[in-house]
Design a protein around this motif. Sequence first.
Motif, PDB file in Angstrom:
ATOM      1  N   LYS A 168      29.793  28.313  40.897  1.00 33.68           N
ATOM      2  CA  LYS A 168      31.113  28.925  40.784  1.00 33.68           C
ATOM      3  C   LYS A 168      31.860  28.801  42.108  1.00 33.68           C
ATOM      4  CE  LYS A 168      33.378  33.349  39.778  1.00 33.68           C
ATOM      5  NZ  LYS A 168      34.416  32.766  38.897  1.00 33.68           N
ATOM      6  N   ALA A 169      33.052  28.240  42.042  1.00 33.04           N
ATOM      7  CA  ALA A 169      33.857  28.037  43.246  1.00 33.04           C
ATOM      8  C   ALA A 169      35.344  28.063  42.910  1.00 33.04           C
ATOM      9  CB  ALA A 169      33.489  26.703  43.901  1.00 33.04           C
ATOM     10  N   ASP A 170      35.702  28.691  41.804  1.00 34.27           N
ATOM     11  CA  ASP A 170      37.071  28.582  41.315  1.00 34.27           C
ATOM     12  C   ASP A 170      38.048  29.566  41.943  1.00 34.27           C
ATOM     13  OD1 ASP A 170      36.104  30.853  40.050  1.00 34.27           O
ATOM     14  OD2 ASP A 170      35.994  29.928  38.073  1.00 34.27           O
ATOM     15  N   VAL A 171      37.571  30.671  42.538  1.00 32.54           N
ATOM     16  CA  VAL A 171      38.507  31.636  43.116  1.00 32.54           C
ATOM     17  C   VAL A 171      38.418  31.702  44.641  1.00 32.54           C
ATOM     18  CG1 VAL A 171      38.636  33.052  41.051  1.00 32.54           C
ATOM     19  CG2 VAL A 171      36.913  33.570  42.765  1.00 32.54           C
ATOM     20  N   GLY A 172      37.543  30.939  45.243  1.00 34.23           N
ATOM     21  CA  GLY A 172      37.464  30.918  46.689  1.00 34.23           C
ATOM     22  C   GLY A 172      36.247  30.174  47.188  1.00 34.23           C
ATOM     23  N   PHE A 173      36.470  29.156  48.032  1.00 34.65           N
ATOM     24  CA  PHE A 173      35.397  28.348  48.600  1.00 34.65           C
ATOM     25  C   PHE A 173      35.937  27.829  49.929  1.00 34.65           C
ATOM     26  CE2 PHE A 173      32.856  24.578  49.330  1.00 34.65           C
ATOM     27  CZ  PHE A 173      31.609  24.885  48.806  1.00 34.65           C
ATOM     28  N   GLN A 174      35.553  28.481  51.039  1.00 35.20           N
ATOM     29  CA  GLN A 174      36.136  28.146  52.325  1.00 35.20           C
ATOM     30  C   GLN A 174      35.079  27.838  53.374  1.00 35.20           C
ATOM     31  OE1 GLN A 174      39.435  27.665  53.225  1.00 35.20           O
ATOM     32  NE2 GLN A 174      38.314  26.798  54.955  1.00 35.20           N
TER      33      GLN A 174
ATOM     34  N   VAL B  35      32.209  32.138  49.905  1.00 38.11           N
ATOM     35  CA  VAL B  35      32.402  31.933  48.474  1.00 38.11           C
ATOM     36  C   VAL B  35      32.866  33.237  47.852  1.00 38.11           C
ATOM     37  CG1 VAL B  35      31.331  31.233  46.299  1.00 38.11           C
ATOM     38  CG2 VAL B  35      30.611  30.163  48.442  1.00 38.11           C
ATOM     39  N   ALA B  36      33.904  33.189  47.051  1.00 33.58           N
ATOM     40  CA  ALA B  36      34.438  34.376  46.387  1.00 33.58           C
ATOM     41  C   ALA B  36      33.966  34.428  44.945  1.00 33.58           C
ATOM     42  CB  ALA B  36      35.958  34.378  46.441  1.00 33.58           C
ATOM     43  N   ALA B  37      33.583  35.616  44.501  1.00 35.55           N
ATOM     44  CA  ALA B  37      33.221  35.853  43.103  1.00 35.55           C
ATOM     45  C   ALA B  37      34.102  36.985  42.584  1.00 35.55           C
ATOM     46  CB  ALA B  37      31.750  36.215  42.976  1.00 35.55           C
ATOM     47  N   ASN B  38      34.861  36.708  41.540  1.00 35.97           N
ATOM     48  CA  ASN B  38      35.796  37.698  41.021  1.00 35.97           C
ATOM     49  C   ASN B  38      35.140  38.599  39.994  1.00 35.97           C
ATOM     50  OD1 ASN B  38      35.859  35.140  39.476  1.00 35.97           O
ATOM     51  ND2 ASN B  38      37.205  36.297  38.096  1.00 35.97           N
ATOM     52  N   ALA B  39      35.744  39.758  39.797  1.00 37.38           N
ATOM     53  CA  ALA B  39      35.257  40.720  38.809  1.00 37.38           C
ATOM     54  C   ALA B  39      36.420  41.621  38.404  1.00 37.38           C
ATOM     55  CB  ALA B  39      34.107  41.549  39.375  1.00 37.38           C
ATOM     56  N   LYS B  40      36.201  42.391  37.356  1.00 39.71           N
ATOM     57  CA  LYS B  40      37.195  43.349  36.902  1.00 39.71           C
ATOM     58  C   LYS B  40      36.566  44.736  36.924  1.00 39.71           C
ATOM     59  CE  LYS B  40      40.806  43.780  33.389  1.00 39.71           C
ATOM     60  NZ  LYS B  40      41.356  43.212  32.127  1.00 39.71           N
ATOM     61  N   VAL B  41      37.147  45.648  37.702  1.00 41.95           N
ATOM     62  CA  VAL B  41      36.608  46.992  37.860  1.00 41.95           C
ATOM     63  C   VAL B  41      37.694  48.000  37.512  1.00 41.95           C
ATOM     64  CG1 VAL B  41      35.580  48.655  39.456  1.00 41.95           C
ATOM     65  CG2 VAL B  41      35.029  46.221  39.658  1.00 41.95           C
ATOM     66  N   ASP B  42      37.412  48.854  36.542  1.00 41.27           N
ATOM     67  CA  ASP B  42      38.389  49.863  36.100  1.00 41.27           C
ATOM     68  C   ASP B  42      39.730  49.234  35.754  1.00 41.27           C
ATOM     69  OD1 ASP B  42      36.495  51.884  36.516  1.00 41.27           O
ATOM     70  OD2 ASP B  42      37.112  52.161  38.601  1.00 41.27           O
TER      71      ASP B  42
ATOM     72  N   LYS C 290      41.056  46.637  36.989  1.00 41.14           N
ATOM     73  CA  LYS C 290      41.718  45.960  38.091  1.00 41.14           C
ATOM     74  C   LYS C 290      40.879  44.781  38.576  1.00 41.14           C
ATOM     75  CE  LYS C 290      43.881  50.269  39.639  1.00 41.14           C
ATOM     76  NZ  LYS C 290      44.015  51.246  40.756  1.00 41.14           N
ATOM     77  N   GLN C 291      41.559  43.731  39.025  1.00 37.25           N
ATOM     78  CA  GLN C 291      40.871  42.548  39.512  1.00 37.25           C
ATOM     79  C   GLN C 291      40.384  42.756  40.953  1.00 37.25           C
ATOM     80  OE1 GLN C 291      40.094  39.777  37.901  1.00 37.25           O
ATOM     81  NE2 GLN C 291      41.123  40.340  35.995  1.00 37.25           N
ATOM     82  N   THR C 292      39.187  42.283  41.238  1.00 33.50           N
ATOM     83  CA  THR C 292      38.636  42.372  42.573  1.00 33.50           C
ATOM     84  C   THR C 292      37.805  41.128  42.848  1.00 33.50           C
ATOM     85  OG1 THR C 292      37.315  43.755  44.082  1.00 33.50           O
ATOM     86  CG2 THR C 292      36.545  43.565  41.805  1.00 33.50           C
ATOM     87  N   ALA C 293      37.378  40.966  44.090  1.00 33.61           N
ATOM     88  CA  ALA C 293      36.541  39.819  44.436  1.00 33.61           C
ATOM     89  C   ALA C 293      35.640  40.189  45.602  1.00 33.61           C
ATOM     90  CB  ALA C 293      37.387  38.600  44.798  1.00 33.61           C
ATOM     91  N   ASP C 294      34.428  39.640  45.593  1.00 37.06           N
ATOM     92  CA  ASP C 294      33.482  39.817  46.684  1.00 37.06           C
ATOM     93  C   ASP C 294      33.323  38.485  47.402  1.00 37.06           C
ATOM     94  OD1 ASP C 294      32.943  42.506  46.109  1.00 37.06           O
ATOM     95  OD2 ASP C 294      31.444  41.954  44.608  1.00 37.06           O
ATOM     96  N   LEU C 295      33.335  38.521  48.737  1.00 40.60           N
ATOM     97  CA  LEU C 295      33.114  37.334  49.552  1.00 40.60           C
ATOM     98  C   LEU C 295      31.695  37.347  50.087  1.00 40.60           C
ATOM     99  CD1 LEU C 295      36.390  37.139  51.690  1.00 40.60           C
ATOM    100  CD2 LEU C 295      35.858  35.917  49.593  1.00 40.60           C
ATOM    101  N   THR C 296      31.013  36.218  49.948  1.00 38.48           N
ATOM    102  CA  THR C 296      29.641  36.087  50.446  1.00 38.48           C
ATOM    103  C   THR C 296      29.553  34.865  51.334  1.00 38.48           C
ATOM    104  OG1 THR C 296      28.779  37.059  48.393  1.00 38.48           O
ATOM    105  CG2 THR C 296      27.211  35.886  49.797  1.00 38.48           C
TER     106      THR C 296
END
Length: 252
Positions: free
Chosen positions: A193-199, A208-215, A217-223
């Motif tokens: 997965k690299a569609d929302v962030g790969f820097q 690498v960003a991984a998106n999610a939906k919480v309550d 709302k859209q969010t993303a975690d960077l690893t």
Amino acid sequence: MTRDYAADLNGDGRFDGDTARTPDHRYGCSGIDGVSFGPAFGRADGPRYLTVAYGIYGDEGRADNDHQVLLQYDVADWAKLARPLSEAAPHHEGPPAPRDKVFVRTGNTRFGVQTLAYDDTLKRWFMGVYQGGKPAFPNYLLFAFDAQAAPVTGDLVGVPGPGGKGWEQGRVLPLAKDGLSDAASGVRGWNQKADVGFQPIGGGLVYVAANAKVDGKQTADLTLMRWTGEAERPLAAATAADLHSLSARARN
């Protein structure tokens, strides 16, 4: 890009607008998505150019949307083109043409390259996409091509040539020779997965960003990850040693 987006391919004299439900839009062009800076195609040194990737409609019923399309622009003197933005009356000033236009055959995707990134350590371009759906292709999530791979004029398979004879010709770049390989299509890539962030940040490290939906709302975690290049597991979690190595490189 605008000419490709607005192309009247079925010859009915009408621009059908922002929709995939039309045979129009050359190469399936839906606009621009991925953006990055990097060297001229075929080089790993020299000036850096603004590089943009087409968004491409994922229409599985057409055969002319199986290439990623990349444009490069020299922005050295773009200050003379700058204008205030007015959404009520957008201006149309810009360069007359890109300095280069290349094609990379990956199979169709949903809206083309989402994340385009140049890695100066690996001397490689990466393309993160929303997964395509054509069964004739492996539909990987991440593709790459090497910076020093030279574009070669060749067939744009699936894109009809002049008068419908043969295939249109274009400057084609080969995919990198590692990763997973699909023998039937010749396409290579990774299910990463690299569609929302790969820097890339140097030293083989990549955020690498991984998106999610919480309550709702859209969010993303960077690893922070380390590139391994392995076919099944191209990224591994970065370690303290990786960070120390990166810091040492920066000091030197």
